[in-house]
Motif scaffolding. Structure first.
Motif, short mmCIF file in Angstrom:
data_model
loop_
_atom_site.label_atom_id
_atom_site.label_comp_id
_atom_site.label_asym_id
_atom_site.label_seq_id
_atom_site.Cartn_x
_atom_site.Cartn_y
_atom_site.Cartn_z
N MET A 59 0.84 -1.20 0.00
CA MET A 59 0.00 0.00 0.00
C MET A 59 0.87 1.24 0.00
SD MET A 59 -1.02 -0.55 3.92
CE MET A 59 -0.53 -2.24 3.76
N ASP A 60 0.27 2.35 -0.38
CA ASP A 60 0.96 3.64 -0.33
C ASP A 60 0.88 4.20 1.08
OD1 ASP A 60 1.52 3.47 -3.04
OD2 ASP A 60 -0.33 4.46 -3.61
N ALA A 61 1.68 5.23 1.34
CA ALA A 61 1.76 5.81 2.68
C ALA A 61 0.46 6.47 3.14
CB ALA A 61 2.90 6.82 2.73
N GLY A 62 -0.47 6.71 2.23
CA GLY A 62 -1.73 7.35 2.62
C GLY A 62 -2.67 6.43 3.37
N ALA A 77 -5.83 -19.20 11.46
CA ALA A 77 -5.74 -17.90 10.82
C ALA A 77 -4.82 -17.00 11.62
CB ALA A 77 -7.13 -17.26 10.72
N ASP A 78 -4.14 -16.12 10.91
CA ASP A 78 -3.29 -15.12 11.54
C ASP A 78 -3.44 -13.84 10.74
OD1 ASP A 78 -1.38 -13.58 12.78
OD2 ASP A 78 0.28 -14.97 12.46
N SER A 79 -3.64 -12.73 11.44
CA SER A 79 -3.91 -11.47 10.76
C SER A 79 -2.65 -10.78 10.25
CB SER A 79 -4.68 -10.53 11.68
OG SER A 79 -3.96 -10.30 12.87
N GLY A 80 -1.48 -11.31 10.51
CA GLY A 80 -0.27 -10.74 9.95
C GLY A 80 0.28 -9.59 10.78
N TYR A 81 1.22 -8.85 10.18
CA TYR A 81 1.89 -7.76 10.88
C TYR A 81 2.43 -6.75 9.87
CZ TYR A 81 6.11 -10.19 9.37
OH TYR A 81 7.09 -10.78 8.61
N ALA A 82 2.78 -5.58 10.38
CA ALA A 82 3.35 -4.53 9.52
C ALA A 82 4.84 -4.80 9.35
CB ALA A 82 3.11 -3.16 10.14
N GLN A 83 5.21 -5.23 8.16
CA GLN A 83 6.63 -5.45 7.86
C GLN A 83 7.32 -4.11 7.67
OE1 GLN A 83 7.33 -8.30 4.78
NE2 GLN A 83 9.37 -7.53 4.34
N SER A 84 6.58 -3.15 7.12
CA SER A 84 7.04 -1.78 6.93
C SER A 84 5.78 -0.94 6.75
CB SER A 84 7.96 -1.67 5.71
OG SER A 84 7.20 -1.81 4.53
N PRO A 85 5.90 0.39 6.69
CA PRO A 85 4.68 1.18 6.47
C PRO A 85 3.98 0.86 5.14
CG PRO A 85 6.45 2.59 7.25
CD PRO A 85 7.05 1.24 6.98
N ALA A 86 4.71 0.28 4.19
CA ALA A 86 4.13 0.01 2.87
C ALA A 86 3.75 -1.45 2.66
CB ALA A 86 5.10 0.44 1.79
N ILE A 87 4.07 -2.35 3.63
CA ILE A 87 3.78 -3.78 3.44
C ILE A 87 3.15 -4.35 4.70
CG2 ILE A 87 4.77 -6.07 3.07
CD1 ILE A 87 6.98 -4.75 1.45
N TRP A 88 1.97 -4.98 4.53
CA TRP A 88 1.34 -5.76 5.59
C TRP A 88 1.57 -7.22 5.21
CZ3 TRP A 88 -0.35 -4.15 10.16
CH2 TRP A 88 -1.02 -5.06 10.97
N VAL A 110 -9.87 -6.64 5.28
CA VAL A 110 -8.87 -5.75 5.85
C VAL A 110 -9.49 -4.36 5.95
CG1 VAL A 110 -6.54 -4.82 5.63
CG2 VAL A 110 -7.05 -7.10 4.75
N VAL A 111 -9.39 -3.75 7.13
CA VAL A 111 -9.88 -2.40 7.33
C VAL A 111 -8.68 -1.47 7.37
CG1 VAL A 111 -11.17 -0.85 8.85
CG2 VAL A 111 -11.91 -3.24 8.58
N PHE A 112 -8.71 -0.46 6.52
CA PHE A 112 -7.63 0.52 6.43
C PHE A 112 -8.10 1.85 6.98
CE2 PHE A 112 -6.83 -2.50 3.06
CZ PHE A 112 -5.47 -2.71 3.14
N GLU A 113 -7.16 2.64 7.50
CA GLU A 113 -7.43 4.02 7.89
C GLU A 113 -6.75 4.93 6.88
OE1 GLU A 113 -6.88 7.16 11.59
OE2 GLU A 113 -6.15 5.12 11.80
N ALA A 114 -7.50 5.91 6.38
CA ALA A 114 -6.96 6.88 5.43
C ALA A 114 -6.19 7.94 6.22
CB ALA A 114 -8.08 7.52 4.63
N LEU A 115 -4.89 8.08 5.94
CA LEU A 115 -4.03 8.98 6.71
C LEU A 115 -3.80 10.34 6.07
CD1 LEU A 115 -1.27 6.46 7.85
CD2 LEU A 115 -3.29 7.23 9.12
N SER A 120 -4.00 6.21 -3.58
CA SER A 120 -3.26 5.05 -3.10
C SER A 120 -3.66 3.81 -3.87
CB SER A 120 -3.53 4.82 -1.61
OG SER A 120 -2.95 5.84 -0.84
N VAL A 121 -2.72 2.91 -4.01
CA VAL A 121 -2.97 1.63 -4.66
C VAL A 121 -2.72 0.53 -3.63
CG1 VAL A 121 -2.25 0.05 -6.49
CG2 VAL A 121 -2.24 2.52 -6.89
N LEU A 122 -3.71 -0.37 -3.48
CA LEU A 122 -3.55 -1.56 -2.65
C LEU A 122 -3.23 -2.72 -3.59
CD1 LEU A 122 -6.68 -1.23 -0.37
CD2 LEU A 122 -4.33 -0.74 0.23
N SER A 123 -2.22 -3.52 -3.25
CA SER A 123 -1.80 -4.61 -4.14
C SER A 123 -1.61 -5.89 -3.36
CB SER A 123 -0.47 -4.27 -4.81
OG SER A 123 -0.57 -3.10 -5.56
N ILE A 124 -1.97 -7.00 -3.98
CA ILE A 124 -1.59 -8.32 -3.48
C ILE A 124 -0.22 -8.59 -4.05
CG2 ILE A 124 -2.12 -10.77 -3.48
CD1 ILE A 124 -5.10 -9.91 -3.80
#
Length: 178
Positions: A59-62, A77-88, A110-115, A120-124
């Protein structure tokens, strides 16, 4: 000659059984305001057998991940973690007790907050992995486009500010009310 016919028949049969699976983000485009929450579903389509997987989202920084919910069909199931601000990273799902999924399924939400405002582009990401009970599946993946608008100042706040300015101008000009 019979061996060649059998080989051709086997090739044709295996060709028709290849998976045309896709993993997509729904909705594929959205418009939100800064501070809003946005729900995006991860949808698996046209799977012959989907047993488990691991999804990485880019995702983008927004945008920032607020929460991840995995479909309760998946035993693990596991919801994952923030590897970096741009990768979940590492949204995981697996079936142990339930049979593999065939056809279409909502893998999770996945619920995102708009910052911040912008596009922004969300990508698999290509690092995502999907498995049938006996094989690795390489589905097509699609992105989701998100437009984030700046939050407009409400009209009541503008009216209040103009009222304050008018009061200060009156108090500075020496006009008194009797």
């Amino acid at each position: 000659m019979i061996n060649i016919r059998i080989a051709v028949l086997l090739v044709l049969l295996s060709w028709g059984s290849s998976q045309a699976a896709t993993v997509s983000l729904y909705p594929d485009s959205s418009t939100v305001n800064v501070g809003d929450l946005l729900s995006i579903d991860i949808i698996g389509s046209e799977f012959i057998e989907l047993n488990s997987g691991l999804i990485d989202l880019g995702m983008d920084a927004g945008l920032q991940v607020h929460s991840v919910t995995i479909n309760p069909y998946w035993d693990l199931a596991d919801s994952g973690y923030a590897q970096s601000p741009a990768i979940w990273s590492d949204i995981q799902f697996d079936t142990l007790l339930n049979p593999p999924v065939s056809g279409d399924v909502t893998i999770g939400t996945v619920v995102f907050e708009a910052l911040s405002p912008g596009h922004s582009v969300l990508s698999i990401l290509n690092s995502s992995e999907f498995y049938s009970p006996f094989d690795t599946i390489v589905p097509d993946a699609s992105d989701s486009q998100v437009s984030i608008a700046a939050v407009p100042l409400p009209p009541a706040a503008l009216l209040f500010v103009f009222g304050l300015v008018w009061m200060f101008r009156l108090s500075g000009s020496g006009i008194t009310r009797s």
